[in-house]
Write an enzyme that holds these catalytic residues in place. Sequence first.
Site, short mmCIF file in Angstrom:
data_model
loop_
_atom_site.label_atom_id
_atom_site.label_comp_id
_atom_site.label_asym_id
_atom_site.label_seq_id
_atom_site.Cartn_x
_atom_site.Cartn_y
_atom_site.Cartn_z
N LYS A 200 0.83 -1.21 0.00
CA LYS A 200 0.00 0.00 0.00
C LYS A 200 0.87 1.26 0.00
O LYS A 200 0.66 2.17 -0.77
CB LYS A 200 -0.93 -0.02 1.22
CG LYS A 200 -1.80 1.21 1.31
CD LYS A 200 -2.78 1.14 2.46
CE LYS A 200 -3.49 2.49 2.61
NZ LYS A 200 -4.46 2.51 3.68
N GLU A 206 10.55 -4.87 4.24
CA GLU A 206 10.58 -6.30 3.93
C GLU A 206 10.32 -6.52 2.43
O GLU A 206 11.04 -7.26 1.75
CB GLU A 206 9.51 -7.06 4.73
CG GLU A 206 9.73 -7.11 6.23
CD GLU A 206 9.15 -5.90 6.98
OE1 GLU A 206 8.99 -4.83 6.35
OE2 GLU A 206 8.88 -6.04 8.18
N GLY A 261 -4.87 -1.70 4.83
CA GLY A 261 -4.07 -2.83 4.37
C GLY A 261 -4.73 -4.17 4.68
O GLY A 261 -4.84 -5.05 3.82
N ARG A 262 -5.22 -4.33 5.91
CA ARG A 262 -5.77 -5.64 6.30
C ARG A 262 -7.18 -5.87 5.76
O ARG A 262 -7.77 -6.91 6.01
CB ARG A 262 -5.72 -5.79 7.82
CG ARG A 262 -6.36 -4.67 8.61
CD ARG A 262 -5.98 -4.74 10.09
NE ARG A 262 -6.45 -3.61 10.86
CZ ARG A 262 -5.82 -2.43 10.95
NH1 ARG A 262 -4.70 -2.25 10.30
NH2 ARG A 262 -6.31 -1.46 11.69
N GLU A 347 -4.69 -6.23 14.75
CA GLU A 347 -4.18 -4.93 14.33
C GLU A 347 -5.30 -3.88 14.44
O GLU A 347 -5.03 -2.68 14.50
CB GLU A 347 -3.63 -5.00 12.89
CG GLU A 347 -2.49 -4.02 12.64
CD GLU A 347 -1.74 -4.24 11.34
OE1 GLU A 347 -0.60 -4.74 11.39
OE2 GLU A 347 -2.27 -3.93 10.26
N HIS A 378 -4.33 -32.49 18.50
CA HIS A 378 -3.17 -33.26 18.96
C HIS A 378 -2.04 -32.35 19.41
O HIS A 378 -0.88 -32.77 19.46
CB HIS A 378 -2.73 -34.22 17.85
CG HIS A 378 -3.83 -35.17 17.48
ND1 HIS A 378 -4.03 -36.36 18.14
CD2 HIS A 378 -4.83 -35.06 16.57
CE1 HIS A 378 -5.10 -36.96 17.63
NE2 HIS A 378 -5.60 -36.19 16.68
N LYS A 506 9.43 -0.63 13.79
CA LYS A 506 10.01 -0.37 12.45
C LYS A 506 11.10 0.69 12.56
O LYS A 506 12.18 0.55 11.98
CB LYS A 506 8.92 0.19 11.51
CG LYS A 506 7.94 -0.81 10.98
CD LYS A 506 7.05 -0.12 9.93
CE LYS A 506 5.78 -0.89 9.70
NZ LYS A 506 4.81 -0.20 8.86
O1 F6P Z 1 2.47 -4.31 9.75
C1 F6P Z 1 1.97 -3.06 9.59
C2 F6P Z 1 1.46 -2.80 8.23
O2 F6P Z 1 1.44 -1.42 8.12
C3 F6P Z 1 0.10 -3.41 7.94
O3 F6P Z 1 -0.95 -2.65 8.38
C4 F6P Z 1 0.14 -3.56 6.46
O4 F6P Z 1 -0.83 -4.46 6.01
C5 F6P Z 1 1.56 -4.06 6.28
O5 F6P Z 1 2.31 -3.33 7.21
C6 F6P Z 1 2.12 -3.89 4.90
O6 F6P Z 1 2.17 -2.55 4.51
P1 F6P Z 1 2.30 -2.14 3.00
O7 F6P Z 1 1.14 -2.69 2.28
O8 F6P Z 1 2.32 -0.65 2.99
O9 F6P Z 1 3.59 -2.71 2.47
#
Ligand code: F6P
Length: 541
Positions: A200, A206, A261-262, A347, A378, A506
């Site tokens: 987003k 990452e 995002g979620r 979240e 289990h 972060k």
């Molecule tokens: O982990 C925090 C977060 O901001 C989430 O809300 C989001 O889904 C995820 O990181 C990924 O963010 P982006 O889509 O901006 O890479």
Amino acid sequence: MDVTSLPEWQILEARAAVVRGRRVADLFQIDPQRAQKYSLSLPGMLLDFSKNLIDEPDLAALLALADACDLADWRDKLFSGAPINATEGRPVLHTALREQAPGSAGDAVSTRVSAELAQVRSFVSRLRSGGVSGYSCKKFTRLVCLGIGGSNLGPQMVVEALAQPGPVTVDFVSNLDGVELASALAQADPETTLFVVSSKTFTTAETLTNAESVLRWYAGRASREQVLSKHFVGITANTEKAKAFGIAPEHIFSFGDWVGGRFSLWSSIGLPIAAALGFEAFERLLAGAAVMDRHFREAPLARNAPVLMGLISLWNCSFLGYPAHAILPYNQKLHLLPAYLQQADMESNGKSVTRDGSAAHYRTGPLIWGQLGINGQHAFYQYLHQGTEVVPADFIGTVEADHELPGHHQRLLCNMLAQARALMTGVSVEEVRRDLHARGLGREQVDALAPFKVHTGNRPSTTILLDRLEPESLGALIALYEHKIFVQGVILQIYSFDQWGVELGKGLAAELEQRFAGADFDGLDASTKQLAEYLRANGGN
Ligand code: F6P
């Protein structure tokens, strides 16, 4: 407003104190209609809430609290695009992405959603028919999707749930640990693989680290420009950043910043779903969610599935004091659902500050965890049955099997029903003793063994049965949970659509990277300093 000062809250607190001495199994004896009364039948699914520790006055009191908290108004604000994500100054409009009769959030939103959907449709249909190719003109047969959190969990969960063999295979890589990307690359043909960068913000370390590594993987095979223009697709609400990264404008798929995002799998973020399953299946997923949206907007609160789920979760967590909640699917294809719902719920409602900025001095959202129920039996079910904490659970099963092997499905479902039943009924010490005597054990042996075999029971659960796992039912199930989370957040007086709690870590990670570069750990707390120095001394940087 301090929600705990409302008379409706205080009535519930008083009721909760009484309810702890009550047994759900007895409520079934008192009311033979209980199972039906506490169940809802919706298109393609049956929801049974009856094994929760709740009776009619409790439910009436919860509904009164919902009214006192203006739940219906908040619901209208959600759908109409009011800026209810106040700390980020945005509306929350994931429902507009699946609206069947566009308009409630405004024409500009509908026009944008239609255009974005059309772009996904056109690209996916070309991709699936072999019309999109890489630097060597070979058509793409594999997608590797780079993204994390909301940009990964939803699409991956849905693809795993509904996957059918198709013209393109779709893999997902979220981890910064290079093991995951290295493994995906080892199986990928550079000429026929398309990389989808889903983010987003297009700033997530990452995801961008993985994207850069993919570019390096191509070195010597094709130029950076060729790779970026042919082998990369970007999905983002920040198109400028995607362009600056070098992705070709015609390969950038956007969505509004009013999609959290979620909650974003319904947007262009769902492109990998459409690529894996076909655009028609993606539309069916949206349609299923839209059916749940309509139900949430139109059904009276007392017969409204997300409202009831939210209220029961609130009852269990904030009033009865059960701090965790387990998600237990009895369908292999739903194996990622617990992880998906963990982000969606935690979240959103894992907060301790109320909307007016004061501290919440009551329990807010629960710890969500779980895994495939049959495997959990289990592993951690011992804790669910006999642990000192009561953990309410959602059991989720499908009437139809997703395979043709005889003898599996009925046995699987019997396990699911048996577990929910065992959690409710338990086994009393008298029943244990009778059983042991009947097995021929002597008095001394019975005395010694009986305490260990007692199950206190009275442990709440909800069971959701989908007629079959298909795009419509999965869309509706996800939307059900989304709205449940919203309902709970409204009553808890928290902002469910921001996530400030993920920022601190972060920032500190970025700062540590700089410190490693300069080998400068002074001023850190002693524990972090020791660990950093150990890592540096042993090559772990
Ligand atoms: O982990 C925090 C977060 O901001 C989430 O809300 C989001 O889904 C995820 O990181 C990924 O963010 P982006 O889509 O901006 O890479």
